[in-house]
Scaffold this motif. Structure first.
Motif: not given
Length: 94
Positions: A10-27, A66-77
């Motif tokens: 469901w999260f790949t149906k639009s960029k807005a949904r994907l960004l919402s999915f990414i943001m909600h996974g941040a914690p 640059t390969e630290n998982h938290c850093n990678v996710y932070h950079d994506i956000l």
């Protein structure tokens, strides 16, 4: 007989949904591996502790910032315009 199911995408149906999915996974993703903190003692270790140490090292990027998982996710956000407060701040918890 097995019935093949398509993955829930469901999260790949639009960029807005994907960004919402990414943001909600941040914690979760910005604290990923935190459960391992302090689980590796100094001194001789056994197989289980060795496995945990391997997972912890991978989460940390195996010595590469640059390969630290938290850093990678932070950079994506940040690349999508999200500004995330430090994980040890009250703002992050809210």
């Amino acid at each position: 007989m097995s019935i093949a199911h398509e993955p829930d995408t469901w999260f790949t149906k639009s960029k807005a949904r994907l960004l919402s999915f990414i943001m909600h996974g941040a914690p979760f993703h910005l604290t990923d591996g935190g459960w391992l903190r302090g689980s590796i003692p100094v001194g001789p270790i056994g197989d289980v502790t060795n496995c945990l140490a391997s997972i912890w090292a991978d989460e940390l990027g195996n010595g590469k910032v640059t390969e630290n998982h938290c850093n990678v996710y932070h950079d994506i956000l940040e690349s999508h315009g999200y500004s995330i407060p430090p994980v040890d701040s009250k703002e992050f918890s809210q």
